[in-house]
Enzyme design. Structure first.
Site, mmCIF file in Angstrom:
data_model
loop_
_atom_site.group_PDB
_atom_site.id
_atom_site.type_symbol
_atom_site.label_atom_id
_atom_site.label_comp_id
_atom_site.label_asym_id
_atom_site.label_seq_id
_atom_site.Cartn_x
_atom_site.Cartn_y
_atom_site.Cartn_z
ATOM 1 N N ASP A 54 0.808 -1.214 0.000
ATOM 2 C CA ASP A 54 0.000 0.000 0.000
ATOM 3 C C ASP A 54 0.849 1.276 0.000
ATOM 4 O O ASP A 54 0.658 2.152 0.823
ATOM 5 C CB ASP A 54 -0.905 -0.052 1.248
ATOM 6 C CG ASP A 54 -1.886 1.105 1.330
ATOM 7 O OD1 ASP A 54 -2.402 1.509 0.283
ATOM 8 O OD2 ASP A 54 -2.117 1.600 2.454
ATOM 9 N N GLU A 73 3.530 -8.056 7.270
ATOM 10 C CA GLU A 73 2.274 -8.702 6.898
ATOM 11 C C GLU A 73 2.413 -9.811 5.876
ATOM 12 O O GLU A 73 1.728 -9.800 4.846
ATOM 13 C CB GLU A 73 1.278 -7.632 6.421
ATOM 14 C CG GLU A 73 1.003 -6.604 7.489
ATOM 15 C CD GLU A 73 -0.284 -5.834 7.268
ATOM 16 O OE1 GLU A 73 -0.744 -5.765 6.124
ATOM 17 O OE2 GLU A 73 -0.837 -5.310 8.253
ATOM 18 N N TYR A 111 -6.628 -3.377 12.682
ATOM 19 C CA TYR A 111 -7.512 -2.289 12.233
ATOM 20 C C TYR A 111 -8.962 -2.510 12.629
ATOM 21 O O TYR A 111 -9.872 -2.204 11.864
ATOM 22 C CB TYR A 111 -7.368 -2.127 10.714
ATOM 23 C CG TYR A 111 -6.030 -1.522 10.338
ATOM 24 C CD1 TYR A 111 -5.834 -0.145 10.388
ATOM 25 C CD2 TYR A 111 -4.949 -2.320 9.988
ATOM 26 C CE1 TYR A 111 -4.613 0.419 10.068
ATOM 27 C CE2 TYR A 111 -3.714 -1.772 9.680
ATOM 28 C CZ TYR A 111 -3.546 -0.398 9.725
ATOM 29 O OH TYR A 111 -2.343 0.164 9.428
ATOM 30 N N GLU A 165 0.885 -1.291 14.012
ATOM 31 C CA GLU A 165 -0.047 -0.514 13.195
ATOM 32 C C GLU A 165 -1.429 -0.527 13.823
ATOM 33 O O GLU A 165 -1.889 -1.575 14.292
ATOM 34 C CB GLU A 165 -0.160 -1.073 11.764
ATOM 35 C CG GLU A 165 1.038 -0.793 10.896
ATOM 36 C CD GLU A 165 0.868 -1.244 9.450
ATOM 37 O OE1 GLU A 165 -0.283 -1.274 8.960
ATOM 38 O OE2 GLU A 165 1.886 -1.550 8.813
HETATM 39 C C1 GCB Z 1 -1.350 -2.384 6.555
HETATM 40 C C2 GCB Z 1 -0.058 -2.246 5.856
HETATM 41 C C3 GCB Z 1 0.246 -0.813 5.488
HETATM 42 C C4 GCB Z 1 -1.011 -0.135 4.986
HETATM 43 C C5 GCB Z 1 -2.016 -0.120 6.117
HETATM 44 C C6 GCB Z 1 -3.323 0.563 5.732
HETATM 45 O O1 GCB Z 1 -1.648 -3.330 7.197
HETATM 46 O O2 GCB Z 1 1.010 -2.809 6.570
HETATM 47 O O3 GCB Z 1 1.248 -0.807 4.527
HETATM 48 O O4 GCB Z 1 -0.767 1.158 4.525
HETATM 49 O O5 GCB Z 1 -2.306 -1.435 6.464
HETATM 50 O O6 GCB Z 1 -3.451 1.760 5.910
HETATM 51 O O7 GCB Z 1 -4.202 -0.111 5.249
#
Ligand code: GCB
Length: 613
Positions: free
Chosen positions: A168, A420, A476, A514
């Site tokens: 991403d 990941e 997330y 994250e």
């Molecule tokens: C993730 C990735 C990261 C993305 C992020 C997102 O899990 O490691 O590279 O930018 O999520 O914002 O979705």
């Protein structure tokens, strides 16, 4: 064979010379991959001029150029001063994304795979002195199953190639870091390794110097005022310092280790490194720096800024550190690739803790891997022969380069060996094992190793978390899963998962590497909706509540420090907007929330000794 001297930070010393070739280079796309056939290695015609260092992409106003995928060339002339005759000469490419072949005066000299590490084009016997010499470099930015980062290259019906990252961030390409002309003595220092131990009266540093000759090596250590505190001779040994001023979190102290090769009283070669003396260890659920527990507060970052893309910019790096200090952070992860070494030098000086990541990202085979993972999709990335052979070889080489370049930095407290990856299949296990063993063997300081776990790598299905010395979770809940009004369910899910981790890995600290919510700066809604600044704060407050419930959580690195550019798509509005700061490095409201929280959390927050439960 690893060229360790290429990975050594280049310096002017009494015996070494350095010339920075940053500036405008000739540049040309080679969409037909026929540069060599047409003699481009000898020089480019019909070129344009391109700034170095910088990614080429965002200078262009037409989309075909910005998105260009394939071969492209840079070229310039340079003079080697006559006084340097008799020295060993090389051009140091500090970052050519993603692979390069270098021609010196038309002759192919070196090739290198990977866009985030320095390599050398050795010039001995190939250049004239005091006359123009020509360097031409062919770079290729195509992504594949074997490239780090991983992705694919699509051939569009119109014949153009397009990058399809399994990650991403925008596939910024080019000479992203400087190119330097370096002259060192023929007999010279190739490498230094240090390993520290605290003693009752100070510290002991075990050192090892590699040279390409037999003359005596002298090691002298100076404090900040330039006073000598220790001196010894020999390629290997132990340096004892009394009353050591240790390198500490946000309280850095660096000694200068001066290395000399001496022959009958004269200096054959001289090199120095600024080294912080500190130890790093995981003990139970604590991360210890100098035997004291620390709680990580900080960010996942990117090398990403307006116009120059992934090009290294000292001013941007400076601003980032000022913001990180302002907000009360003490750490960051070099997501998702090794950063320019200048950034680690800054972290050394500021006392920041760094999780240093290799560019092994995309080993899940999906651009929106965060979404695929939440949907439970399996990709079995590691079952392919090519991944178990070529990709693994590239990965190991990248780990060797990373650790060789960064091993002496006090700021580096851990290696992140993947971001990941797919971890639920048996084929991943063997691959992981080799990479983790390789990192341990390569690092003289035997730092903790980790990898960032994707959403679907939960304790019940992940087969690889056992390799990590601490768990790095990318989670997330409240964004990709149960976002918006469903956030109360997200909270329950997060709590449930953490309980499972505490059971599955009772002796591993957990760091959130994250968590985050996309937020359009300036979008205000009462009550909140997703994408508004209010929702970002609501989401973060939920995370904080959960982090504070679990003593196993020993750090929080929010995604992301700043908004950054990605491939365009239906989930991205001119890039990823999870920044706590905008891409222009100005605060969103959430920045003040973090400032308040992080300034109030002690460095040893939740340590076993100060445990509240
Ligand atoms: C993730 C990735 C990261 C993305 C992020 C997102 O899990 O490691 O590279 O930018 O999520 O914002 O979705």
């Amino acid at each position: 064979m690893l060229d360790t001297q290429a990975l050594q930070y280049p310096r002017n010393t009494s015996t070494r010379r350095l010339f920075d070739l940053s500036g405008l280079w000739k540049f040309k796309f080679d969409s037909g991959a026929c540069g060599e056939e047409n003699g481009w290695q000898y020089g480019l015609s019909d070129y344009i001029l391109m700034p170095v260092p910088a990614s080429f992409n965002d200078f262009f106003t037409d989309k075909n150029s910005r998105e260009y995928t394939g071969d492209f060339w840079y070229e310039r002339d340079f003079i080697v001063p006559g006084e340097w005759e008799g020295m060993s000469l090389f051009l140091r490419f500090e970052g050519a994304a993603h692979r390069a072949e270098v021609y010196i005066n038309g002759k192919k000299t070196v090739s290198h795979e990977g866009g985030f590490m320095p390599f050398a084009a050795r010039l001995d016997g190939l250049v004239k002195f005091d006359k123009p010499n020509r360097v031409a470099v062919k770079i290729n930015n195509e992504l594949s199953l074997t490239s780090l980062p991983a992705g694919s290259t699509k051939l569009l019906k119109n014949g153009r190639k397009m990058s399809k990252p399994f990650f991403d961030f925008f596939n910024y390409s080019g000479l992203n870091r400087a190119v330097k002309l370096v002259a060192v003595p023929k007999e010279s220092i190739l490498d230094l390794s240090v390993e520290h131990k605290l003693t009752e009266d100070g510290s002991e540093t075990k050192y090892s110097v590699t040279t390409n000759g037999d003359n005596t090596v002298q090691v002298s250590v100076f404090d900040k005022d330039g006073s000598i505190v220790a001196e010894t001779t020999g390629k290997e040994g132990v340096i004892h310092i009394e009353n050591t001023r240790l390198w500490n979190v946000l309280d850095a102290y660096l000694y200068t280790f001066r290395l000399r090769i001496l022959k009958s009283g004269s200096i054959i070669d001289e090199y120095y490194e600024d080294i912080g003396i500190r130890t790093v260890e995981i003990k139970g659920r604590d991360i210890l720096i100098n035997n004291k527990p620390v709680y990580l507060k900080g960010f996942g970052k990117h090398e990403d800024s307006d116009i120059i893309g992934r090009g290294f910019s000292l001013p941007v790096a400076k601003r980032d550190f000022e913001l990180m200090k302002w907000i009360g952070a003490n750490s960051f992860r070099t997501s998702h690739y090794p950063y320019a070494e200048e950034i680690l030098k800054m972290a050394d000086r500021e006392g920041f803790l760094v999780i240093d990541e290799v560019a092994a990202v995309g080993m899940f085979e999906s651009l929106m891997n965060f979404l695929e993972a939440s949907s439970g999709k399996k990709t079995d990335f590691f079952s392919r022969d090519i991944v178990q052979t070529q990709t693994k070889e590239n990965h190991k080489a990248a780990v060797s380069e990373l650790i060789t370049r960064d091993k002496n930095h006090a700021c580096v407290i851990a290696w992140s060996l993947f971001n990941e990856p797919e971890t639920t299949s048996d084929s991943a296990v063997k691959y992981f094992e080799e990479i983790f063993i390789h990192a341990l063997k390569t690092d003289p300081q035997k730092r903790p190793r980790t990898f960032a776990l994707i959403m679907n790598s939960t304790p019940s299905v992940c087969k690889c978390y056992g390799f990590s010395d601490f768990l790095s979770l990318n989670r997330y809940y409240g964004w990709y899963v149960n976002g918006g009004y469903e956030i109360s369910d997200a909270k329950e899910q997060l709590i449930d998962e953490l309980k499972e981790w505490e059971k599955a890995a009772p002796n591993k600290p957990i760091i959130f590497t994250e968590f985050g919510a996309d937020t359009m700066p300036g979008l205000h809604k009462l009550p909140s909706v997703m994408w508004s600044e209010e929702y970002q704060e609501e989401y973060l407050n939920m995370q904080f509540e959960v982090f504070d419930m679990f003593d196993s959580v020993k750090g929080e690195q929010v995604w992301n420090f700043a908004d950054f550019q990605t491939t365009e798509g239906i989930l991205r509005v001119d890039g990823n907007k999870k920044g706590i700061f905008t891409r222009a490095r100005q605060p969103k409201n959430a920045a003040y929330l973090f400032k308040k929280r992080w300034e109030s959390l002690a460095l040893d927050y939740k340590s076993t000794s100060s445990c509240r439960y």
